[in-house]
Design a protein around this motif. Structure first.
Motif, mmCIF file in Angstrom:
data_model
loop_
_atom_site.group_PDB
_atom_site.id
_atom_site.type_symbol
_atom_site.label_atom_id
_atom_site.label_comp_id
_atom_site.label_asym_id
_atom_site.label_seq_id
_atom_site.Cartn_x
_atom_site.Cartn_y
_atom_site.Cartn_z
ATOM 1 N N GLN A 157 -58.277 -39.105 66.188
ATOM 2 C CA GLN A 157 -59.585 -38.654 66.655
ATOM 3 C C GLN A 157 -60.045 -37.413 65.897
ATOM 4 O OE1 GLN A 157 -59.858 -37.820 70.895
ATOM 5 N NE2 GLN A 157 -61.512 -36.359 70.530
ATOM 6 N N SER A 158 -59.130 -36.478 65.681
ATOM 7 C CA SER A 158 -59.492 -35.219 65.025
ATOM 8 C C SER A 158 -59.945 -35.437 63.593
ATOM 9 C CB SER A 158 -58.308 -34.249 65.076
ATOM 10 O OG SER A 158 -57.971 -33.939 66.410
ATOM 11 N N PHE A 159 -59.211 -36.248 62.833
ATOM 12 C CA PHE A 159 -59.613 -36.490 61.455
ATOM 13 C C PHE A 159 -60.887 -37.318 61.387
ATOM 14 C CE2 PHE A 159 -55.241 -35.246 60.226
ATOM 15 C CZ PHE A 159 -55.565 -34.396 59.180
ATOM 16 N N ALA A 160 -61.037 -38.308 62.276
ATOM 17 C CA ALA A 160 -62.263 -39.099 62.280
ATOM 18 C C ALA A 160 -63.466 -38.230 62.633
ATOM 19 C CB ALA A 160 -62.140 -40.263 63.256
ATOM 20 N N ALA A 161 -63.290 -37.298 63.571
ATOM 21 C CA ALA A 161 -64.375 -36.399 63.947
ATOM 22 C C ALA A 161 -64.757 -35.472 62.805
ATOM 23 C CB ALA A 161 -63.977 -35.583 65.178
ATOM 24 N N ALA A 162 -63.794 -35.181 61.925
ATOM 25 C CA ALA A 162 -64.078 -34.321 60.768
ATOM 26 C C ALA A 162 -64.721 -35.099 59.621
ATOM 27 C CB ALA A 162 -62.797 -33.662 60.285
ATOM 28 N N GLY A 163 -64.765 -36.444 59.730
ATOM 29 C CA GLY A 163 -65.410 -37.258 58.719
ATOM 30 C C GLY A 163 -64.516 -38.192 57.946
ATOM 31 N N SER A 164 -63.212 -38.210 58.234
ATOM 32 C CA SER A 164 -62.286 -39.083 57.515
ATOM 33 C C SER A 164 -62.387 -40.519 58.030
ATOM 34 C CB SER A 164 -60.837 -38.606 57.705
ATOM 35 O OG SER A 164 -60.662 -37.276 57.276
ATOM 36 N N VAL B 114 -60.044 -43.412 59.161
ATOM 37 C CA VAL B 114 -58.692 -43.352 59.699
ATOM 38 C C VAL B 114 -58.185 -44.764 59.999
ATOM 39 C CG1 VAL B 114 -57.208 -42.433 61.516
ATOM 40 C CG2 VAL B 114 -59.161 -41.094 60.717
ATOM 41 N N VAL B 115 -56.966 -45.036 59.560
ATOM 42 C CA VAL B 115 -56.307 -46.302 59.845
ATOM 43 C C VAL B 115 -55.050 -45.988 60.646
ATOM 44 C CG1 VAL B 115 -55.193 -48.352 58.885
ATOM 45 C CG2 VAL B 115 -57.205 -47.374 57.749
ATOM 46 N N VAL B 116 -54.981 -46.520 61.855
ATOM 47 C CA VAL B 116 -53.847 -46.305 62.752
ATOM 48 C C VAL B 116 -52.951 -47.535 62.716
ATOM 49 C CG1 VAL B 116 -53.129 -45.845 65.139
ATOM 50 C CG2 VAL B 116 -55.260 -44.846 64.249
ATOM 51 N N VAL B 117 -51.650 -47.321 62.657
ATOM 52 C CA VAL B 117 -50.692 -48.424 62.697
ATOM 53 C C VAL B 117 -50.140 -48.533 64.112
ATOM 54 C CG1 VAL B 117 -48.528 -49.366 61.799
ATOM 55 C CG2 VAL B 117 -50.061 -48.081 60.280
ATOM 56 N N GLU B 118 -50.341 -49.693 64.725
ATOM 57 C CA GLU B 118 -49.736 -50.002 66.022
ATOM 58 C C GLU B 118 -49.200 -51.417 65.993
ATOM 59 O OE1 GLU B 118 -48.400 -49.093 68.485
ATOM 60 O OE2 GLU B 118 -49.098 -47.127 69.080
ATOM 61 N N ARG B 119 -48.187 -51.688 66.797
ATOM 62 C CA ARG B 119 -47.376 -52.881 66.602
ATOM 63 C C ARG B 119 -48.022 -54.181 67.054
ATOM 64 N NH1 ARG B 119 -45.808 -49.882 70.716
ATOM 65 N NH2 ARG B 119 -45.525 -50.806 72.786
ATOM 66 N N ASP B 120 -48.941 -54.151 68.044
ATOM 67 C CA ASP B 120 -49.516 -55.401 68.530
ATOM 68 C C ASP B 120 -50.895 -55.134 69.110
ATOM 69 O OD1 ASP B 120 -49.174 -54.392 71.185
ATOM 70 O OD2 ASP B 120 -47.126 -55.154 71.199
ATOM 71 N N ASP C 131 -66.420 -45.994 64.731
ATOM 72 C CA ASP C 131 -66.595 -46.892 63.586
ATOM 73 C C ASP C 131 -65.713 -46.505 62.403
ATOM 74 O OD1 ASP C 131 -68.508 -48.285 65.006
ATOM 75 O OD2 ASP C 131 -70.175 -47.087 64.226
ATOM 76 N N ARG C 132 -65.203 -45.286 62.410
ATOM 77 C CA ARG C 132 -64.363 -44.831 61.299
ATOM 78 C C ARG C 132 -62.879 -45.017 61.577
ATOM 79 N NH1 ARG C 132 -68.318 -40.739 60.921
ATOM 80 N NH2 ARG C 132 -67.037 -39.146 61.912
ATOM 81 N N VAL C 133 -62.534 -45.585 62.732
ATOM 82 C CA VAL C 133 -61.128 -45.788 63.104
ATOM 83 C C VAL C 133 -60.846 -47.282 63.217
ATOM 84 C CG1 VAL C 133 -59.332 -45.321 64.796
ATOM 85 C CG2 VAL C 133 -61.104 -43.612 64.378
ATOM 86 N N THR C 134 -59.845 -47.730 62.493
ATOM 87 C CA THR C 134 -59.387 -49.111 62.605
ATOM 88 C C THR C 134 -57.888 -49.094 62.885
ATOM 89 O OG1 THR C 134 -59.047 -49.245 60.214
ATOM 90 C CG2 THR C 134 -61.156 -50.028 61.067
ATOM 91 N N VAL C 135 -57.389 -50.196 63.425
ATOM 92 C CA VAL C 135 -55.969 -50.313 63.746
ATOM 93 C C VAL C 135 -55.403 -51.525 63.027
ATOM 94 C CG1 VAL C 135 -54.237 -50.477 65.573
ATOM 95 C CG2 VAL C 135 -56.402 -49.300 66.015
ATOM 96 N N VAL C 136 -54.243 -51.356 62.401
ATOM 97 C CA VAL C 136 -53.556 -52.451 61.719
ATOM 98 C C VAL C 136 -52.159 -52.588 62.329
ATOM 99 C CG1 VAL C 136 -54.846 -52.129 59.572
ATOM 100 C CG2 VAL C 136 -52.666 -50.933 59.897
ATOM 101 N N PRO C 137 -51.556 -53.778 62.235
ATOM 102 C CA PRO C 137 -50.274 -54.003 62.914
ATOM 103 C C PRO C 137 -49.035 -53.650 62.111
ATOM 104 C CG PRO C 137 -51.105 -56.059 62.054
ATOM 105 C CD PRO C 137 -52.140 -55.037 61.726
ATOM 106 N N ALA C 138 -49.173 -53.271 60.839
ATOM 107 C CA ALA C 138 -47.980 -53.045 60.013
ATOM 108 C C ALA C 138 -48.213 -51.889 59.050
ATOM 109 C CB ALA C 138 -47.627 -54.311 59.226
ATOM 110 N N ILE C 139 -47.153 -51.151 58.771
ATOM 111 C CA ILE C 139 -47.240 -50.025 57.839
ATOM 112 C C ILE C 139 -47.657 -50.507 56.458
ATOM 113 C CG2 ILE C 139 -45.878 -48.232 56.683
ATOM 114 C CD1 ILE C 139 -44.241 -47.992 59.246
#
Length: 288
Positions: free
Chosen positions: A25-32, A34-40, A74-82
């Protein structure tokens, strides 16, 4: 924005729990981006909801929105694998549980997914960044970036240097910390660093005082808030951090620094009962 304090264009965050979501959230709020990795899928949805909840809390508290904060989801997405981290990431922060083997494993996997100029960072609060760096092919790109909970409103990032951490990685981490509107402190790798070591020493003594019946938790906390101007007493802070987290750090520092960090009996008993603090509704205080 001054280029000297511009955020990284692309950030990867491994782990979407409370800390990882706060970093994202912090980096996305600053304008980055961001891609978050979560398992499922369920973990991914939970991570996105944590970020959305953080934005709602900021709005409810009247925090003025910066122009860069518009469109954060809109700047944050989640992917399932590193392996699906963007190759062009400027920074990857791992925020998985405090397990050295797990952290080393995910950092080594992240190194394979990104380009050689990407900075890798661990959000560990106590584990040796020197030992984590040993898992990497290019340890000069690695350091600790210890964020504090709740990440979006905390003012500090503790930057922890391993012996091989390069000047370029440190310089980038300092610039990006400032881009988030936070202050940095730079410390050398040592058990507990500066913040966890001092904070835990105070917290453990407060637990011992409660265990011995010196005073009740609220009185102990009030003494530190009003007498020493701490924004939060050590026992309430323990509830916020999590008693299980505090116990894990205490056990690590007990093993590395000696008896002064031995976990009190009361801390072990509460963790065994599942009284972990705010996240379970009961710790030294009852939480809604």
């Amino acid at each position: 924005m001054n280029p000297a304090s511009a955020p990284p264009a692309v950030v990867g965050v491994i782990g979407g729990g409370r800390m990882g979501a706060g970093v994202a959230q912090s980096f996305a709020a600053a304008g980055s981006r961001v891609v978050v990795v979560e398992r499922d899928g369920s973990a991914a949805a939970a991570a996105l909801e944590r970020i959305a909840a953080g934005l709602r809390r900021a709005a409810e508290h009247g925090t003025p929105a910066r122009p860069s904060e518009l469109g954060v989801p809109d700047r944050v997405t989640v992917v399932p694998a590193i392996a699906e981290l963007p190759h062009d990431a400027d920074l990857v922060v791992e925020a998985v549980p405090e397990n050295a083997a797990l952290k080393a494993e995910v950092l080594a996997a992240a190194e394979q997914a990104v380009h050689d100029g990407c900075v890798l960072a661990s959000n560990t609060s106590s584990l040796s960044v020197t030992e984590l760096a040993a898992a990497l092919r290019l340890p000069g790109r690695f350091l600790g970036m210890h964020f504090f909970n709740p990440v979006p409103v905390s003012a500090l990032v503790e930057l922890v240097l391993a012996p091989d951490t390069g000047a370029a990685a440190l310089g980038a981490a300092i610039r990006w910390t400032h881009a988030l509107g936070k202050e940095d402190v730079v410390v050398q790798d040592s058990p507990g660093f500066a913040s966890s070591r001092l904070g835990l020493a105070l917290g453990l003594e407060a637990i011992r005082m409660a265990e011995e019946g010196v005073a009740d938790p609220e009185a102990i906390d009030t003494a530190m808030r009003l007498g020493y101007r701490h924004p939060m007493g050590p026992l309430r802070l323990t509830d916020v951090v999590g008693l299980d987290v505090r116990l894990a750090i205490a056990e690590h520092l007990h093993a590395t620094l000696g008896e002064r960090f031995a976990p009190p009996r009361l801390l072990r008993e509460k963790v065994a009962r599942g009284e972990l603090g705010r996240k379970t509704g009961q710790g030294f205080y009852r939480w809604r």
